[in-house]
Design an enzyme around this catalytic site. Sequence first.
Site, PDB file in Angstrom:
ATOM      1  N   SER A 195       0.907  -1.304   0.030  1.00 16.60           N
ATOM      2  CA  SER A 195      -0.099  -0.018   0.103  1.00 16.60           C
ATOM      3  C   SER A 195       0.929   1.324  -0.067  1.00 16.60           C
ATOM      4  O   SER A 195       1.957   1.287   0.450  1.00 16.60           O
ATOM      5  CB  SER A 195      -1.099  -0.092   1.137  1.00 16.60           C
TER       6      SER A 195
HETATM    7  N1  SAH Z   1      -0.564  -4.855   4.230  1.00 16.14           N
HETATM    8  C1  SAH Z   1       0.029  -4.839   3.089  1.00 16.14           C
HETATM    9  C2  SAH Z   1      -0.890  -4.753   1.999  1.00 16.14           C
HETATM   10  C3  SAH Z   1      -1.134  -6.131   1.180  1.00 16.14           C
HETATM   11  S1  SAH Z   1      -2.145  -6.057  -0.479  1.00 16.14           S
HETATM   12  C4  SAH Z   1       1.143  -3.903   3.079  1.00 16.14           C
HETATM   13  O1  SAH Z   1       1.709  -3.364   4.271  1.00 16.14           O
HETATM   14  O2  SAH Z   1       1.213  -3.367   2.123  1.00 16.14           O
HETATM   15  C5  SAH Z   1      -3.430  -7.080   0.170  1.00 16.14           C
HETATM   16  C6  SAH Z   1      -3.084  -8.536   0.586  1.00 16.14           C
HETATM   17  O3  SAH Z   1      -4.236  -9.089   1.075  1.00 16.14           O
HETATM   18  C7  SAH Z   1      -2.381  -9.247  -0.711  1.00 16.14           C
HETATM   19  O4  SAH Z   1      -1.037  -9.784  -0.241  1.00 16.14           O
HETATM   20  C8  SAH Z   1      -3.177 -10.513  -0.589  1.00 16.14           C
HETATM   21  O5  SAH Z   1      -2.767 -11.742  -1.084  1.00 16.14           O
HETATM   22  C9  SAH Z   1      -4.004 -10.702   0.647  1.00 16.14           C
HETATM   23  N2  SAH Z   1      -5.267 -11.129   0.707  1.00 16.14           N
HETATM   24  C10 SAH Z   1      -6.307 -10.926  -0.094  1.00 16.14           C
HETATM   25  N3  SAH Z   1      -7.574 -11.825   0.673  1.00 16.14           N
HETATM   26  C11 SAH Z   1      -7.059 -12.315   1.415  1.00 16.14           C
HETATM   27  C12 SAH Z   1      -7.625 -13.142   2.471  1.00 16.14           C
HETATM   28  N4  SAH Z   1      -9.028 -13.656   2.557  1.00 16.14           N
HETATM   29  N5  SAH Z   1      -7.060 -13.523   3.738  1.00 16.14           N
HETATM   30  C13 SAH Z   1      -5.474 -13.263   3.756  1.00 16.14           C
HETATM   31  N6  SAH Z   1      -4.929 -12.296   3.156  1.00 16.14           N
HETATM   32  C14 SAH Z   1      -5.882 -11.946   1.864  1.00 16.14           C
END
Ligand code: SAH
Length: 202
Positions: free
Chosen positions: A50
């Site tokens: 993000s």
């Molecule tokens: N928190 C992260 C953002 C990652 S993007 C940061 O610090 O930048 C969002 C993430 O959510 C992705 O890696 C994706 O694989 C994960 N995701 C999507 N659906 C999910 C679910 N049901 N359970 C766990 N993770 C999930």
Amino acid sequence: MIRLLRFQGISERVLDAMARVPRHLFVPENVLENAYEDVPLPIGEGQTISAPNMVAVMCDLLDVRNGDKVLEVGTGLGYHAAILSILAGSGMVYTVERKPELAYKAREIYKKLGLINIDVIIGDGSEGFPEHAPYDRISVAAAAPDIPGPLIDELKDGGRMVIPVGHYYQDLYLVEKAGGQVKTYNKGGVAFVPLVGKYGFQ
Ligand code: SAH
């Protein structure tokens, strides 16, 4: 990056936590030179880290206190959870990621940084994480079709959650539970990858 975020009105407490987390450790080699720009970046597996501004706004809305037990859904490479863990201080962060390859890498980075109050769990975070529920704070980093019921159930009374909701058009919601009542506040348009899972998109 911190100066830019301060200019955008982010609290000093969140800025302090962010200043202690080297974002360049959480991005892949090929985008290293962009690590301190205020943009989301690709991290592989079709996912993104993000934008710093989004992480900062969510941390301010969530208002994590020292000692809080925090659940994060969507670890990615773990940048946001690292900041949550500093804000939680003597508390604990449980962060759930559905893609094992990302979760493994996040664990490696935490080991390198010596962050010991974060647990990375591989699984479907749309179902919550009952093992350590209820949580003081819940932060969701992927957009859900609706606020998943299990996450509302796993929020403590007096607790808060931030979660993006929507498909093509998404809004960020602040959810507060108090006196058994749940209130939601729309905090405006955002763009996240989809939450995929039982209480997410199929
Ligand atoms: N928190 C992260 C953002 C990652 S993007 C940061 O610090 O930048 C969002 C993430 O959510 C992705 O890696 C994706 O694989 C994960 N995701 C999507 N659906 C999910 C679910 N049901 N359970 C766990 N993770 C999930």
